[in-house]
Design a protein around this motif. Structure first.
Motif, PDB file in Angstrom:
ATOM      1  N   LYS A   1       0.819  -1.210   0.000  1.00  0.00           N
ATOM      2  CA  LYS A   1       0.000   0.000   0.000  1.00  0.00           C
ATOM      3  C   LYS A   1       0.854   1.262   0.000  1.00  0.00           C
ATOM      4  O   LYS A   1       0.330   2.354  -0.189  1.00  0.00           O
ATOM      5  CB  LYS A   1      -0.892  -0.043   1.249  1.00  0.00           C
ATOM      6  CG  LYS A   1      -2.187   0.716   1.079  1.00  0.00           C
ATOM      7  CD  LYS A   1      -3.055   0.643   2.310  1.00  0.00           C
ATOM      8  CE  LYS A   1      -3.698   1.993   2.557  1.00  0.00           C
ATOM      9  NZ  LYS A   1      -4.958   2.228   1.888  1.00  0.00           N
TER      10      LYS A   1
ATOM     11  N   SER B   1      -8.045  -0.059   3.516  1.00  0.00           N
ATOM     12  CA  SER B   1      -8.639  -0.051   2.187  1.00  0.00           C
ATOM     13  C   SER B   1      -7.559  -0.425   1.170  1.00  0.00           C
ATOM     14  O   SER B   1      -6.384  -0.080   1.341  1.00  0.00           O
ATOM     15  CB  SER B   1      -9.231   1.317   1.885  1.00  0.00           C
ATOM     16  OG  SER B   1      -8.282   2.339   2.143  1.00  0.00           O
TER      17      SER B   1
ATOM     18  N   ASN C   1      -6.238   0.470  -1.564  1.00  0.00           N
ATOM     19  CA  ASN C   1      -5.771   1.462  -2.532  1.00  0.00           C
ATOM     20  C   ASN C   1      -4.368   1.910  -2.151  1.00  0.00           C
ATOM     21  O   ASN C   1      -4.003   1.816  -0.981  1.00  0.00           O
ATOM     22  CB  ASN C   1      -6.708   2.685  -2.507  1.00  0.00           C
ATOM     23  CG  ASN C   1      -6.946   3.194  -1.093  1.00  0.00           C
ATOM     24  OD1 ASN C   1      -7.534   2.502  -0.266  1.00  0.00           O
ATOM     25  ND2 ASN C   1      -6.455   4.378  -0.794  1.00  0.00           N
TER      26      ASN C   1
ATOM     27  N   SER D   1     -10.412   4.953  -2.610  1.00  0.00           N
ATOM     28  CA  SER D   1     -10.639   3.571  -2.174  1.00  0.00           C
ATOM     29  C   SER D   1     -11.370   2.777  -3.258  1.00  0.00           C
ATOM     30  O   SER D   1     -12.179   3.323  -4.002  1.00  0.00           O
ATOM     31  CB  SER D   1     -11.480   3.555  -0.899  1.00  0.00           C
ATOM     32  OG  SER D   1     -10.822   4.225   0.140  1.00  0.00           O
TER      33      SER D   1
ATOM     34  N   HIS E   1      -6.818  13.161   1.068  1.00  0.00           N
ATOM     35  CA  HIS E   1      -6.946  11.712   1.114  1.00  0.00           C
ATOM     36  C   HIS E   1      -8.006  11.378   0.098  1.00  0.00           C
ATOM     37  O   HIS E   1      -8.733  12.262  -0.336  1.00  0.00           O
ATOM     38  CB  HIS E   1      -7.405  11.298   2.510  1.00  0.00           C
ATOM     39  CG  HIS E   1      -6.933   9.919   2.881  1.00  0.00           C
ATOM     40  ND1 HIS E   1      -5.603   9.606   2.987  1.00  0.00           N
ATOM     41  CD2 HIS E   1      -7.599   8.775   3.150  1.00  0.00           C
ATOM     42  CE1 HIS E   1      -5.485   8.327   3.311  1.00  0.00           C
ATOM     43  NE2 HIS E   1      -6.686   7.801   3.421  1.00  0.00           N
TER      44      HIS E   1
HETATM   45 MG    MG Z   1      -8.131   4.080   3.435  1.00  0.00          MG
END
Ligand code: MG
Ligand code: TXA
Length: 319
Positions: A48, A135, A137, A143, A222
């Protein structure tokens, strides 16, 4: 590329071996690993590209398992669990020592939830450990709400994506902690403030000044697309301002056709917030792939799920 499939036993086997597997939940897809195996958890951070100061949520398959991993659980937490589990509510509770500091980034609390997705509940029932899963992503990006989103974003780095269809809620879980048997909201999510307050009475809102454990939900940007993204008060005015550019529009409900718009996604033809939430990240993924100059969306009314959607859209506009 990863294999996308619905072989729960294969997913379980990989997880038992300490590998990461993408899993479906009712909110968004997660990138899962054995939460009790530090080497497995390290792989999540690696895939990630997530900074180690950012802690992970652990997912359990049964309400009774909560006490294996957490302690000093306030009564009000049990009330919330009765009302919302399995479901999109994450609780911050004091961890037991079996949960490593790697999972909680050194914080004394661990984030726990019981997801409400048939496939992942069955997967968890085949495992004797909880799943740590952020998540699925890359850090800071939108996401994933379908297995294909996961494939596009991190498919080269993982072996298997357990498919569970499109996520029903479409936005992440609501995160709460506790102070003196009061509920403190750390991240807006699929469960609204109104729903929480129906069960728990008035809740407190965490903010940067008073609450140190910063969830990435509290970071200023984000969930962001790479294409410049503008969140506005009046969509038709904003489109007008950008005429001449390749404009993508995310509209809550139907709007009149307009020759300035290159691409448009309508989140809910009937103007339903739940449906809009389910479709929001897909819309961002889709428009972000269209090589547009700008993506424009209009703020939702600040109540119920609209608050959660605005929170995500504001962050998406701040890259
Ligand atoms: Mg997240
Ligand atoms: O719906 C969801 O919650 C999804 C699905 C996969 O379950 N998961 C998810 O995880 O959104 P992630 O890692 O993308 O977001 C979890 C948030 C992060 O902002 C993290 O900082 C915060 O939870 N968090 C996790 N553990 C925490 C802790 N011990 N203290 C404070 N914040 C924590």
């Amino acid at each position: 590329m990863a294999t996308i499939g619905n072989d729960i036993l294969k997913a379980a086997e990989l997880l038992q071996k300490g590998e990461v597997v993408a899993i479906p939940t009712e909110t968004v897809y997660g990138l899962a690993a054995n939460a009790l195996n530090e080497n497995a958890v390290l792989k999540i951070f690696e895939v990630k590209q997530r900074p180690h100061y950012n802690p992970l949520i652990i997912h359990i398959g049964n309400k009774n398992q909560l006490e294996l991993y957490t302690q000093n659980i306030p009564n009000i937490a049990y009330k919330l669990i009765d009302a919302f589990w399995p479901g999109p509510l994450t609780l911050l509770l004091p961890k037991k020592s079996i949960i490593s500091d790697l999972v909680t980034a050194g914080f004394p609390d661990v984030a726990v939830r019981m997801p409400n997705h048939k496939v992942t509940l069955e997967l968890l029932s085949n495992l004797d450990f909880p799943l740590a899963a952020p998540s699925a992503n890359p850090f800071g990006y939108i996401s994933p709400t379908t297995s294909q989103h996961v494939q596009n974003q991190i498919g080269e780095k993982i072996e298997y994506i357990l498919d569970g269809g499109a996520c029903q809620k479409g936005v992440e879980s609501t995160i709460v902690g506790f102070e003196n048997n009061r509920v403190v909201l750390y991240r807006l999510g699929a469960i609204t403030i109104e729903e929480l307050e129906n069960i728990a009475g008035k809740i407190l809102l965490a903010n940067k000044e008073t609450h140190t454990p910063k969830t990435s939900g509290m970071l200023p940007y984000h969930y962001a697309p790479l294409t410049p993204f503008i969140l506005c008060e009046n969509i038709l005015l904003e489109i007008e301002k950008h005429s001449g550019k390749k404009i993508g529009v995310i509209s809550f409900s139907k709007i009149e056709k307009n020759e300035n718009i290159s691409e448009i996604v309508i989140l809910s033809a009937e103007g339903k917030l739940e449906e809009a939430a389910k479709n929001l990240y897909s819309a961002l993924h889709l428009l972000d792939s269209k090589k547009l100059d700008v993506i424009i969306a209009q703020k939702f009314e600040e109540k119920g799920l609209g608050k959660t959607l605005n929170d995500r859209l504001i962050k998406a506009s701040k890259r």
